[in-house]
Design an enzyme around this catalytic site. Structure first.
Site, PDB file in Angstrom:
ATOM      1  N   CYS A 161       0.802  -1.229   0.000  1.00 58.30           N
ATOM      2  CA  CYS A 161       0.000   0.000   0.000  1.00 58.30           C
ATOM      3  C   CYS A 161       0.832   1.275   0.000  1.00 58.30           C
ATOM      4  O   CYS A 161       0.285   2.370  -0.150  1.00 58.30           O
ATOM      5  CB  CYS A 161      -0.941  -0.005   1.197  1.00 58.30           C
ATOM      6  SG  CYS A 161      -1.806  -1.561   1.427  1.00 58.30           S
ATOM      7  N   HIS A 300      -3.537   7.602   6.051  1.00 57.52           N
ATOM      8  CA  HIS A 300      -3.644   6.321   5.348  1.00 57.52           C
ATOM      9  C   HIS A 300      -5.078   5.817   5.476  1.00 57.52           C
ATOM     10  O   HIS A 300      -5.658   5.355   4.502  1.00 57.52           O
ATOM     11  CB  HIS A 300      -2.646   5.320   5.926  1.00 57.52           C
ATOM     12  CG  HIS A 300      -2.554   4.050   5.156  1.00 57.52           C
ATOM     13  ND1 HIS A 300      -2.297   4.010   3.802  1.00 57.52           N
ATOM     14  CD2 HIS A 300      -2.711   2.752   5.541  1.00 57.52           C
ATOM     15  CE1 HIS A 300      -2.290   2.754   3.387  1.00 57.52           C
ATOM     16  NE2 HIS A 300      -2.547   1.978   4.424  1.00 57.52           N
ATOM     17  N   GLU A 311      -2.775   4.421  13.532  1.00 59.29           N
ATOM     18  CA  GLU A 311      -2.394   5.695  12.922  1.00 59.29           C
ATOM     19  C   GLU A 311      -2.756   6.857  13.839  1.00 59.29           C
ATOM     20  O   GLU A 311      -1.983   7.815  13.969  1.00 59.29           O
ATOM     21  CB  GLU A 311      -3.064   5.857  11.560  1.00 59.29           C
ATOM     22  CG  GLU A 311      -2.599   7.098  10.815  1.00 59.29           C
ATOM     23  CD  GLU A 311      -3.037   7.142   9.366  1.00 59.29           C
ATOM     24  OE1 GLU A 311      -2.510   7.989   8.610  1.00 59.29           O
ATOM     25  OE2 GLU A 311      -3.896   6.318   8.973  1.00 59.29           O
ATOM     26  N   PHE A 397       1.183  -3.305   4.248  1.00 58.85           N
ATOM     27  CA  PHE A 397       1.522  -4.684   4.570  1.00 58.85           C
ATOM     28  C   PHE A 397       2.999  -4.884   4.222  1.00 58.85           C
ATOM     29  O   PHE A 397       3.507  -4.316   3.249  1.00 58.85           O
ATOM     30  CB  PHE A 397       0.689  -5.658   3.736  1.00 58.85           C
ATOM     31  CG  PHE A 397      -0.719  -5.848   4.233  1.00 58.85           C
ATOM     32  CD1 PHE A 397      -1.181  -5.226   5.371  1.00 58.85           C
ATOM     33  CD2 PHE A 397      -1.587  -6.679   3.549  1.00 58.85           C
ATOM     34  CE1 PHE A 397      -2.474  -5.416   5.830  1.00 58.85           C
ATOM     35  CE2 PHE A 397      -2.884  -6.878   3.995  1.00 58.85           C
ATOM     36  CZ  PHE A 397      -3.340  -6.250   5.135  1.00 58.85           C
TER      37      PHE A 397
END
Length: 410
Positions: A161, A300, A311, A397
């Site tokens: 990502c 994100h 986050e 990931f």
């Protein structure tokens, strides 16, 4: 270190077929997420996706189209728009000092899926002759290089990502250090093949369909969030030295001030606060700015339980008591998660938001989560006159955390 200007942007995604249309949809809080209705959607537990409108035959002649997986089609369309916006005269550039930097998490999934269906599903040996060329991860970058005559580095980054954020950051470093005079950077992803969707479903990260409104199924930072929604598309930016852009009278969207990268080593899918904190602090250090200089963050914000809480905690560590003053947008609530192209799309949206002096909304946030208690600009666009510097977070990931520091042109 040279200042690096962003002189062109391009995008094709679930919110629009170009950057302007995409930003317009995002500023209205529109959603590109919908229930999937295809021959294989009945095999999915949660048939929810965010699709982009792309008819390849309208962009490419048949002989060329036969060699392009959907991921390469997206990349070429976005790159063409970015170059047009930058008003680049391709006949007068130093092609050996011009490079291509593209991120993709999954490459040509449609081609690979089709090949497996032919080989195993139909028990046939008649695989398409261009299968390798269409499915390989570096195909989008290679096609952009050939299409625009760029003979410098043509590099592909695959860090899940964070892929396109890494691609933009690495391109920025080459231009800033004087190795290149021109770069196009971004990402492309086309992960909505049947095999890919089933594989993602097996990870139990896909959102449950909102029974009242499928378009609102992705709910970043909301207490009732249930996962992410896969999306497709591409986004690209053109980078060049600030002085060059000014001298040739280019329209400048802004500049990239810094780029930070750090790696989680605890778990291949579970994020941790330390890695995200390190990436944000590294980016701020490289940009030589203080935490008080940051006006907003594009998070994100995937909509998964673990990511959003992590986050939020990381932002609190970096900004301390000031974390609550910083507005945070999670645009995946509208365009879905474009995986390797997500960071680039969010970078483009951030620049356009700063230009327009608005904060894009985090949609579908109606249920407050005590673990996510910052200002996420819930459900409505917000005007913000003081909007000069933004962070764009991409956490992946595999543990790659990449952060871009973006500044609007004064």
């Amino acid at each position: 270190m040279r200042r690096v200007a962003v002189t062109g942007v391009g995008a094709i995604c679930p919110l629009g077929t170009n950057a302007t249309e995409t930003f317009g949809s995002a500023s209205m809080g529109a959603s590109g997420i919908h229930r999937l209705d295809t021959a294989f959607s009945g095999r999915l537990l949660s048939p929810i996706v965010a699709t982009a409108e792309l008819m390849g035959e309208l962009h490419f002649p048949p002989p060329k189209l036969r060699m392009l997986d959907r991921v390469s089609q997206f990349a070429l369309v976005a790159a063409k728009e970015a170059f047009a916006a930058a008003l680049i005269d391709e006949m007068n550039i130093d092609s050996f000092r011009s490079g291509v930097f593209v991120g993709t998490g999954m490459g040509g999934t449609h081609t690979i899926d089709e090949g497996y269906q032919t080989l195993y599903g139909e028990n046939s040996n008649r695989i398409k002759p261009f299968t390798v060329l269409m499915g390989m991860y570096n195909a989008p970058a290679a096609w952009i290089s050939m299409e625009h005559g760029l003979k410098g580095p043509s590099l592909t980054y695959s860090t899940a990502c964070a892929s396109s954020a890494v691609a933009i950051g690495e391109a920025w470093m080459r231009v800033a250090h004087g190795e290149l005079d021109l770069a196009i950077a971004g990402g492309a992803e086309a992960p909505l093949s049947s095999g890919s969707l089933k594989a993602w479903e097996a990870l139990h990260t896909i959102a449950a369909i909102d029974a009242n409104d499928p378009a609102s199924s992705c709910k970043p930072f909301s207490k009732n969030r249930s996962g992410m929604v896969l999306g497709e598309g591409a986004a690209m930016v053109v980078l060049e030295p600030w002085e060059t852009a000014v001298d040739r009278g280019a329209s400048i969207y802004g500049e990239i001030l810094g780029y930070g990268i750090a790696t989680d080593i605890g778990h291949i899918t579970r994020p941790n606060v330390e890695g995200q904190v390190s990436a944000m602090r590294h980016a701020l250090s490289v940009a030589e700015i203080d935490i008080s200089d940051v006006d907003a963050i594009n998070a994100h914000g995937t909509g998964t339980v673990a990511n959003d809480a992590t986050e939020t905690a990381a932002i609190k560590v970096v900004f301390g008591a000031g974390a609550h003053r910083i507005p945070i947008s999670a645009t995946k609530s509208m365009h879905g998660h474009l995986l390797g192209a997500a960071g680039a799309l969010e970078c483009v949206l951030s620049f356009l938001a700063m230009q327009s002096k608005i904060l894009l909304p985090t949609m579908h946030l109606y249920a407050a989560d005590p673990e996510c208690d910052l200002d996420y600009v819930p459900n409505h666009v917000r005007e913000r006159k003081a909007l000069r510097i933004m962070l764009s977070n991409s956490f992946a990931f595999g543990g790659t955390n990449a952060v871009l520091v973006l500044k609007c042109r004064d």
